[in-house]
Scaffold this active site. Structure first.
Site, PDB file in Angstrom:
ATOM      1  CB  SER A  86      78.925  31.797  60.805  1.00 54.21           C
ATOM      2  OG  SER A  86      78.080  32.567  59.976  1.00 54.21           O
TER       3      SER A  86
ATOM      4  CE1 TYR B 214      74.950  28.101  60.981  1.00 54.09           C
ATOM      5  CE2 TYR B 214      75.118  30.500  60.818  1.00 54.09           C
ATOM      6  CZ  TYR B 214      75.580  29.235  60.480  1.00 54.09           C
ATOM      7  OH  TYR B 214      76.681  29.112  59.650  1.00 54.09           O
TER       8      TYR B 214
ATOM      9  CE  LYS C  20      78.181  27.894  62.453  1.00 59.05           C
ATOM     10  NZ  LYS C  20      79.155  26.802  62.199  1.00 59.05           N
TER      11      LYS C  20
END
Length: 275
Positions: free
Chosen positions: A143, A156, A160
């Protein structure tokens, strides 16, 4: 089925998180280019229907469970006797909010899916490719949140960024077997995960089209344009095919320049060009 470019003829692929969004777009595109596709997901109805529509196979797969990922790879081997492409696409958004109040149980679940899920995928895909003495392509979905801060929740972002490091490490080992390992970092693609995040942040029942407009207005490339699942699927197709045969340990960023170019400068350039 009519093939587009036949770039993956007789290749066998496993796509995790393949029932909808980016995974579904990639599964369809792979199949259109001649691949035999195993759709692996926890969304059984959607996944089974998609697999049937593209002449593939479906397997229930929670990537946080090592045995589930092993079963998905074994299905590909039992079906076609080989595995050429592993697209580790499954992921979740996890908890949001201040780092001072994170629910560590939710964080652990996110890491189990986003980090260990990718590790499981690389482990079993590589083992299968080495065993059958086939070169191959392993792709992981990262991401833009791994590139600059403020684009995702703390857990998150951690997950990533970890994926990119894992990709580089695995590529170092597996290159001798002809196995390429790369990642893709999309930005602002209005999938279910991003739309849900915007709804929670804004407290409004906005739709994918609304999210696309918000993201597009803040971009650098053709203002008003945001990334799509098709963009990501095309990038995955490129990395899966021999067109990228000399590319490994690479993170392909799909952000329209967002993480590298400030959108404020684009106004200056546009004004200059109009004079």
């Amino acid at each position: 089925m009519v093939l587009n470019c036949a770039r993956l003829v007789n290749k066998v692929a496993v796509v995790t998180g393949g029932a909808r969004g980016i995974g579904a777009a990639a599964a369809k595109l792979f199949a259109q280019n001649g691949a035999h596709v195993v759709v692996a997901d926890i969304l059984d109805d959607l996944g089974a229907a998609l697999a049937e529509s593209i002449g593939g196979r479906y397997v229930h797969c929670d990537v946080s469970k090592e045995a589930d990922v092993e079963s998905a790879v074994e299905l590909a081997l039992g079906w076609k006797g080989q595995l050429d492409i592993m697209f580790n696409n499954a992921g979740i958004a996890g908890p949001s909010g201040s780092i001072t109040s994170l629910d560590m149980g939710e964080v652990q679940q996110l890491l189990a899916v986003n980090i260990f899920g990718n590790l499981h995928g690389i482990k079993y895909a590589a083992a299968a490719m080495i065993k059958t003495r086939r070169s191959g392509s392993i792709i992981c979905t990262s991401s833009s949140a791994a590139i600059m801060g403020g684009l995702g929740g703390h857990a998150y972002t951690l997950s990533k960024e970890s994926i990119n490091g894992l990709v580089r490490s695995a590529a170092c080992e597996l290159g001798v077997h002809g196995i390429r390992v790369n990642s893709i970092s999309p930005h602002g693609v209005p999938t279910e995960i991003l739309v849900t995040a915007y709804r929670e942040c804004l407290g409004e029942d906005i739709q994918a089209e609304d999210v696309g407009k918000i993201v597009g207005e803040r971009g650098s490339l053709l203002r008003g344009r945001c990334g799509t699942v098709k963009d990501v699927a095309e990038a995955a197709l490129y990395l899966a095919s021999e067109d990228s045969g000399f590319i490994t340990a690479h993170n392909l960023v799909l952000d329209g320049g967002y993480t590298s170019a400030t959108s404020s400068m684009s106004f200056i350039y546009q004004s200059t060009n109009r004079q």
